[in-house]
Enzyme design. Structure first.
Site, PDB file in Angstrom:
ATOM      1  N   ASP A  16      51.829  62.456  84.001  1.00 44.20           N
ATOM      2  CA  ASP A  16      50.838  62.919  83.023  1.00 44.20           C
ATOM      3  C   ASP A  16      51.005  64.399  82.692  1.00 44.20           C
ATOM      4  O   ASP A  16      50.635  64.846  81.604  1.00 44.20           O
ATOM      5  CB  ASP A  16      49.425  62.711  83.585  1.00 44.20           C
ATOM      6  CG  ASP A  16      48.822  61.398  83.137  1.00 44.20           C
ATOM      7  OD1 ASP A  16      49.555  60.558  82.591  1.00 44.20           O
ATOM      8  OD2 ASP A  16      47.610  61.208  83.329  1.00 44.20           O
ATOM      9  N   ASN A  64      36.158  58.060  80.716  1.00 39.86           N
ATOM     10  CA  ASN A  64      35.351  58.573  81.819  1.00 39.86           C
ATOM     11  C   ASN A  64      35.868  59.938  82.238  1.00 39.86           C
ATOM     12  O   ASN A  64      35.109  60.853  82.532  1.00 39.86           O
ATOM     13  CB  ASN A  64      35.371  57.589  82.986  1.00 39.86           C
ATOM     14  CG  ASN A  64      34.297  57.902  84.001  1.00 39.86           C
ATOM     15  OD1 ASN A  64      34.525  58.682  84.925  1.00 39.86           O
ATOM     16  ND2 ASN A  64      33.122  57.326  83.829  1.00 39.86           N
ATOM     17  N   GLU A  69      48.972  53.766  76.641  1.00 34.37           N
ATOM     18  CA  GLU A  69      49.658  54.450  77.738  1.00 34.37           C
ATOM     19  C   GLU A  69      50.739  53.573  78.358  1.00 34.37           C
ATOM     20  O   GLU A  69      51.829  54.055  78.684  1.00 34.37           O
ATOM     21  CB  GLU A  69      48.651  54.872  78.806  1.00 34.37           C
ATOM     22  CG  GLU A  69      47.839  56.096  78.454  1.00 34.37           C
ATOM     23  CD  GLU A  69      46.946  56.532  79.601  1.00 34.37           C
ATOM     24  OE1 GLU A  69      47.017  57.706  79.977  1.00 34.37           O
ATOM     25  OE2 GLU A  69      46.180  55.697  80.121  1.00 34.37           O
TER      26      GLU A  69
END
Length: 413
Positions: free
Chosen positions: A157, A219, A392
């Site tokens: 990431d 979230n 993703e």
């Protein structure tokens, strides 16, 4: 070629299997042969496994809280039952893993060696909710004899944010601290990169021509400023805790608060870390939930703490977005993605309202419909606003495909 993708979260495991043929990636995203999702939060010391193949869905209760056993049972559904898609796990050519934190050493898809695996473990203090889950997936694959020799690839990431310039990447702290590796790493990079590329495709413009901000709002949440096709600033920092107010994470707060709590309340670093990462944000302010849908429902019913939580959430979102606009020195394209970003029309409208002075103008009807991969701004808006569905898993598969064609085939020969 069959690529298995594992996308582990702190309380979930999302996986899919892609079959890729030919010497080029397909122009459209292929449907996975198999998709699976484990939710570890629904039942105490158990997991709920949902498997989907060819439109058929089955739910399996995992009678264990052990993550490796759960992943092994999940993979078993690839080869057993009426909906099996493989005769043997040996048909899998490569396993790709999303890894949240790669530190300073990994800027691209990387073959997982014992050294890389140890590096992921060493970074657990910086991503305590995620890197352990990634290691569980890696270890679960390694433990299966039939998959033990299959290449496992880490897609980080943090990699997309390696281009952030030093003034934005470093903190105003003593150089001795900076030399410890304390810097802005940024996260959600795989999603930000995919959405930026998809936006350019939708608009029919070169990515390098766009002053673009991608808003990955789930979230966990982060914004990224993209200029000349690369990340130049982002809201998350040394860890995924910095930046926006999130579901259960505080986002940025005055660091002196932590010293105050240690000195006056006797809280330990572990207690503070748990509170800031798991008991703050929407959950902490509302006292109800980390789920924005619950907050909006309670707000509609007149709950004052839910109202406060939502107003704070929007205020901090606007503030961080303003910061990214300043880094870009302008804005022509704004993208919303992930669970909240793609589905919460109210959030998009309330955030964008503050930037009408820039000539940003949402189309209310389009915004309320929450369409996928579509422009939702008015035709005369000076800023183009889009909703882009983040993919993703496919982005990870693409990076793995590129690794395979640049290095993997040589290693296999």
């Amino acid at each position: 070629m069959k690529f298995l993708i594992l996308n582990a979260g702190s309380s979930s495991q999302k996986s899919c299997l892609y079959e890729l043929t030919g010497d080029r990636l397909p122009e459209t995203i292929p449907e996975p042969l198999w998709e699976a999702f484990i939710d570890w939060t629904v039942l105490a010391n158990q997991g709920r496994l949902t498997v989907e193949t060819a439109g058929q869905k089955q739910v399996i209760i995992l009678e264990t809280g052990d993550r490796q056993q759960g992943i092994a049972r999940m993979l078993d559904t690839l080869v057993t039952g009426d909906d099996a898609v493989l005769k043997s796990l040996a048909e899998i050519d490569l396993v790709g893993h999303r890894v949240v934190h790669g530190g300073t050493d990994h800027a691209e898809a990387t073959l997982i060696t014992p050294e890389v695996q140890q590096a992921i473990a060493d970074l657990i203090p910086l991503a305590p909710a995620h890197n352990p889950a990634h290691l569980e997936g890696i270890e679960a694959i390694s433990a299966l004899l039939v998959l033990g020799e299959v290449p496992q690839i880490a897609v980080f990431d943090t990699a997309f944010h390696r281009t952030i310039p030093t003034p934005a990447a470093e903190y105003p702290i003593p150089q001795a601290w900076t030399n410890l590796g304390i810097r802005r790493y940024g996260f959600h990079g795989t999603s930000h990169k995919y959405c930026a590329q998809k936006t350019a495709e939708i608009l029919g413009k070169p990515l390098a021509d766009l002053k673009l901000i991608t808003c990955h709002i789930g979230n966990g949440a982060s914004l990224t400023a993209i200029k000349n096709g690369v990340s130049i600033d982002t809201t998350m920092g040394f860890t995924p805790l910095e930046g926006l107010m999130m579901g259960a994470r505080s986002g940025s707060i005055d660091p002196a608060i932590l010293l105050f709590l240690q000195e006056t309340q006797g809280l330990t670093p572990a207690e503070i870390n748990t509170t800031l990462n798991k008991k703050s944000g929407l959950l902490g302010v509302s006292g109800l939930s980390a789920d924005l849908r619950t907050i909006l429902q309670a707000k509609a019913e007149g709950n004052e703490q839910a109202q406060l939580a939502y107003v704070m959430y929007i205020h901090r979102f606007r503030s961080c977005l303003g910061q990214m606009i300043a880094s870009l020195e302008g804005l022509d394209t704004l993208v919303f993605t992930a669970g909240v970003g793609e589905n919460a029309a109210t959030v998009r409208a309330d955030v964008c309202q503050a930037f009408e002075f820039l000539g940003l103008k949402l189309d209310p009807e389009l915004n309320n419909r929450s369409p996928r991969d579509t422009v939702i701004s008015h035709s005369d808006s000076l800023v183009t606003v889009l909703i882009v569905h983040t993919e993703e898993d496919w982005a990870i598969a693409q990076d793995c495909w590129h690794w395979w064609h640049s290095q993997g085939q040589r290693k296999q020969s």
